[in-house]
Structure formats: C-alpha cells, structure tokens
Design an enzyme around this catalytic site. Structure first.
Site, PDB file in Angstrom:
ATOM      1  CG  HIS A  53      18.696  -0.201  33.300  1.00  0.00           C
ATOM      2  ND1 HIS A  53      19.631  -0.042  32.307  1.00  0.00           N
ATOM      3  CD2 HIS A  53      18.773  -1.498  33.677  1.00  0.00           C
ATOM      4  CE1 HIS A  53      20.259  -1.176  32.101  1.00  0.00           C
ATOM      5  NE2 HIS A  53      19.754  -2.091  32.913  1.00  0.00           N
ATOM      6  CD  GLU A  55      19.186   5.282  32.731  1.00  0.00           C
ATOM      7  OE1 GLU A  55      18.984   4.405  33.619  1.00  0.00           O
ATOM      8  OE2 GLU A  55      20.210   5.294  32.026  1.00  0.00           O
ATOM      9  CB  CYS A  83      22.604   0.886  28.788  1.00  0.00           C
ATOM     10  SG  CYS A  83      20.835   0.513  28.967  1.00  0.00           S
ATOM     11  CB  CYS A  86      18.422   3.674  29.311  1.00  0.00           C
ATOM     12  SG  CYS A  86      18.103   2.462  30.620  1.00  0.00           S
TER      13      CYS A  86
END
Length: 149
Positions: A53, A55, A83, A86
């Site tokens: 992801h 992040e 999420c 993260c």
C-alpha cells in the site's frame, strides 16, 4: 511555524498509481523540518504484494533513508483513510501526525472499522487530521472504479 499541506504531492502519487493500473492512493512522508523525504503510490499489483500500500511503501522508503525503524516527528499525508494494516504500521513507525483525505467506511482502520488507535494494545497514536482534499481524493477513486465496471 506555519502549517503547509503536502496533500497535493500525495494526490500526484495517487494519480501516478492510477496511471499504472493501481488503486489510486498516494502517500508522502514529511520530515520534522517540512521536507518530503518519501513518496509512493499503491504498488500491490506491480509487486504482487498485498502489503504494498502507498503508506507502507512511503514508510519503508523514509525509514531506509533515515537509517532507522522509526520516524518520530514525521508527518504522513495519504489520500485515503489508512486500512488497519497501514494504521498499525503508522503506529509502529511512530509517525507524529497523520493527515488523510477521503474517508473509507468499508476498509478504513482509523475512523472506521478496526479503529486501530482506539485499542489499548496500540502503543503509539499519531495526531490524526482527516478530510484534507477529501473531494479530490474521492473523485480519483470514484473515476478509477467507474472505468473498471
């Protein structure tokens, strides 16, 4: 010190992710001095890695550049509510402030869903600021998914 948003840089990373066929989420890590030290967009498809992801990618880059596993005093700007995975990584990295754009009622882990920072097991909670450039971030996501339906 005057507040300066770096959400435009995160949005640029989200647009670049969309151009690569990735879900358009972008993130930037900003040093305590106000410099962008890492930037990334989603790369889950390109890397065949469900943890890639935006992040996570930005935090990995910033930690490598700092030569450290933690980033105290750093800010993270991300276009979508992180999420749970993260949100936990942000906590483990000891990010000082989290700024995010669009809310994610379906998969978010900060204000929705797991609410990672509300758990007693969470060792570090960043300051959280939501809604920065939320309309622009949401528009990128809406357009991306509309083109695939």
């Amino acid at each position: 010190m005057t507040f300066r948003s770096h959400m435009d840089a995160a949005l640029a990373e989200a647009r670049a992710a969309a151009d690569r066929g990735e879900v358009p989420v972008g993130a930037v890590v900003v040093s305590p001095e106000g410099r962008i030290v890492a930037r990334a967009g989603n790369m889950t498809r390109a890397l065949n890695d469900p943890t890639a992801h935006a992040e996570i990618q930005a935090i990995r880059i910033a930690c490598a550049r700092a030569g450290a596993e933690r980033l105290p005093g750093h800010d993270l700007y991300v276009t979508l509510e992180p999420c749970p995975m993260c949100a936990a990584a942000i906590s483990y990295a000891r990010i000082g402030r989290l700024y995010y754009g669009a809310a994610d009622p379906k998969s978010g882990g900060v204000a929705h869903g797991a609410r990672v920072y509300a758990h007693p097991q969470c060792h570090h909670t960043p300051e959280v600021y939501d809604g920065l450039s939320a309309d622009a971030a949401q528009a990128l996501l809406t357009q991306f998914f509309a083109e695939r339906r």
